[in-house]
Motif scaffolding. Structure first.
Motif, mmCIF file in Angstrom:
data_model
loop_
_atom_site.group_PDB
_atom_site.id
_atom_site.type_symbol
_atom_site.label_atom_id
_atom_site.label_comp_id
_atom_site.label_asym_id
_atom_site.label_seq_id
_atom_site.Cartn_x
_atom_site.Cartn_y
_atom_site.Cartn_z
ATOM 1 N N LYS A 105 9.659 13.579 -4.004
ATOM 2 C CA LYS A 105 8.852 12.430 -4.412
ATOM 3 C C LYS A 105 9.324 11.133 -3.756
ATOM 4 N N ILE A 106 10.626 11.019 -3.510
ATOM 5 C CA ILE A 106 11.164 9.838 -2.836
ATOM 6 C C ILE A 106 10.699 9.811 -1.387
ATOM 7 N N PHE A 107 10.734 10.962 -0.723
ATOM 8 C CA PHE A 107 10.261 11.058 0.657
ATOM 9 C C PHE A 107 8.765 10.767 0.733
ATOM 10 N N GLN A 108 8.008 11.283 -0.234
ATOM 11 C CA GLN A 108 6.569 11.006 -0.282
ATOM 12 C C GLN A 108 6.314 9.512 -0.401
ATOM 13 N N ALA A 109 7.032 8.863 -1.316
ATOM 14 C CA ALA A 109 6.845 7.428 -1.548
ATOM 15 C C ALA A 109 7.158 6.614 -0.299
ATOM 16 N N LEU A 110 8.247 6.938 0.370
ATOM 17 C CA LEU A 110 8.634 6.215 1.589
ATOM 18 C C LEU A 110 7.610 6.410 2.696
ATOM 19 N N ARG A 111 7.124 7.651 2.854
ATOM 20 C CA ARG A 111 6.141 7.930 3.896
ATOM 21 C C ARG A 111 4.844 7.157 3.655
ATOM 22 N N ILE A 112 4.393 7.111 2.393
ATOM 23 C CA ILE A 112 3.178 6.374 2.045
ATOM 24 C C ILE A 112 3.370 4.890 2.323
ATOM 25 N N PHE A 113 4.524 4.366 1.928
ATOM 26 C CA PHE A 113 4.795 2.933 2.082
ATOM 27 C C PHE A 113 4.899 2.538 3.551
ATOM 28 N N VAL A 114 5.687 3.281 4.311
ATOM 29 C CA VAL A 114 5.925 2.950 5.725
ATOM 30 C C VAL A 114 4.622 3.000 6.528
ATOM 31 N N ASN A 115 3.768 3.972 6.227
ATOM 32 C CA ASN A 115 2.537 4.164 7.006
ATOM 33 C C ASN A 115 1.303 3.522 6.381
ATOM 34 N N GLU A 225 -5.886 -2.373 -6.442
ATOM 35 C CA GLU A 225 -5.217 -3.584 -5.965
ATOM 36 C C GLU A 225 -3.712 -3.539 -6.223
ATOM 37 N N TYR A 226 -3.314 -2.961 -7.340
ATOM 38 C CA TYR A 226 -1.882 -2.903 -7.678
ATOM 39 C C TYR A 226 -1.104 -2.082 -6.645
ATOM 40 N N LEU A 227 -1.741 -1.076 -6.048
ATOM 41 C CA LEU A 227 -1.080 -0.284 -5.009
ATOM 42 C C LEU A 227 -1.029 -1.044 -3.686
ATOM 43 N N ILE A 228 -2.108 -1.751 -3.371
ATOM 44 C CA ILE A 228 -2.136 -2.567 -2.150
ATOM 45 C C ILE A 228 -1.050 -3.642 -2.216
ATOM 46 N N ASN A 229 -0.864 -4.218 -3.405
ATOM 47 C CA ASN A 229 0.167 -5.251 -3.574
ATOM 48 C C ASN A 229 1.572 -4.691 -3.317
ATOM 49 N N ILE A 230 1.809 -3.451 -3.706
ATOM 50 C CA ILE A 230 3.106 -2.822 -3.432
ATOM 51 C C ILE A 230 3.253 -2.584 -1.936
ATOM 52 N N GLU A 231 2.193 -2.137 -1.280
ATOM 53 C CA GLU A 231 2.221 -1.994 0.184
ATOM 54 C C GLU A 231 2.625 -3.291 0.861
ATOM 55 N N ASN A 232 2.134 -4.402 0.316
ATOM 56 C CA ASN A 232 2.380 -5.707 0.937
ATOM 57 C C ASN A 232 3.826 -6.163 0.841
#
Length: 241
Positions: A105-115, A225-232
């Motif tokens: 799950k940590i690897f998944q989260a990092l991959r989603i965030f980075v990309n 929007e809450y997910l987009i804000n985390i991406e930012n």
């Protein structure tokens, strides 16, 4: 038709420079597109609160706070690479998972965030819905619940007569733009699971365009929007380069 396969390939997993595999050695990377930063910068530069948000929302990791706190402590001693991160998560997690790697799950989260996979998925769905011709099919295969949640909402919002948004007043649409022949997703058969165990988490959803149109209104950005804000949060890393 247009097909989205949201999984990543074995070529990428096996590439040691990508840092996607739990068995990779060396620097964390996870960059698969036009990225401004890698997972290395995320793990070694963001604060505990920011890391916790990424792990909790993008990885749906229940022990995100403990893991983020231990990452901060560990990186005071040394820079964290792939192996160190996997070992750290394994040591930190109270509830062990014996079916999949504890760091999944940590690897998944990092991959989603980075990309920037959340905003990229939303952009892709909107663009695909616009350019399809009448009777064209939009097909999406997801591999984790966060992706499926976004796809399910988008499909439902374009194929039901009443707005499904809780952010907007209920609006009766004169007609729906797509039809969804099956409400529930298709999942792998037992035969496929035996032949291809990696398909175990796959869900396929599809809808069909009812008429030609090239623009429409959607509240999907507002909904997530809450997910987009985390991406930012990533903008902070880019600005520091």
């Amino acid at each position: 038709g247009i097909i989205f396969d949201l999984g990543y390939s074995y070529n990428q997993i096996k590439d040691p420079t990508k840092g996607l595999s739990f068995n990779s050695v060396g620097e964390l990377n996870m960059q698969m597109g036009l990225n401004d930063f890698s997972a290395r910068e995320v793990i070694n530069k963001l604060n505990a609160e920011e890391l916790e948000k990424i792990f909790r929302f993008f990885g749906e990791e229940k022990e995100s706070k403990r893991i983020a706190k231990n990452i901060i402590q560990e990186r005071k001693i040394k820079k964290i690479n792939t192996k160190i991160l996997v070992d750290l998560v394994n040591k930190t997690k109270r509830k062990k998972n014996f079916k999949i790697n504890n760091a999944t799950k940590i690897f998944q989260a990092l991959r989603i965030f980075v990309n920037k996979e959340i905003s990229e998925l939303i952009k892709g769905l909107i663009s695909a819905a616009k350019i399809l011709n009448k009777d064209g099919m939009l097909i999406v295969v997801t591999f984790h619940s966060l992706e499926d949640k976004i796809v399910k909402y988008f499909f439902k919002s374009l194929s039901e007569k009443i707005s499904v948004s809780r952010y907007l007043p209920i609006i009766e649409q004169s007609e729906t733009l797509f039809k969804m022949p099956e409400k529930k997703p298709k999942t792998p058969t037992l035969k496929e699971l035996i032949e291809n165990p990696s398909s175990r988490s796959a869900k396929l959803r599809y809808m069909v365009k009812k008429k030609n149109f090239y623009d429409f209104e959607t509240d999907i950005y507002k909904k997530f929007e809450y997910l987009i804000n985390i991406e930012n949060i990533g903008n902070k890393l880019w600005e520091n380069f």
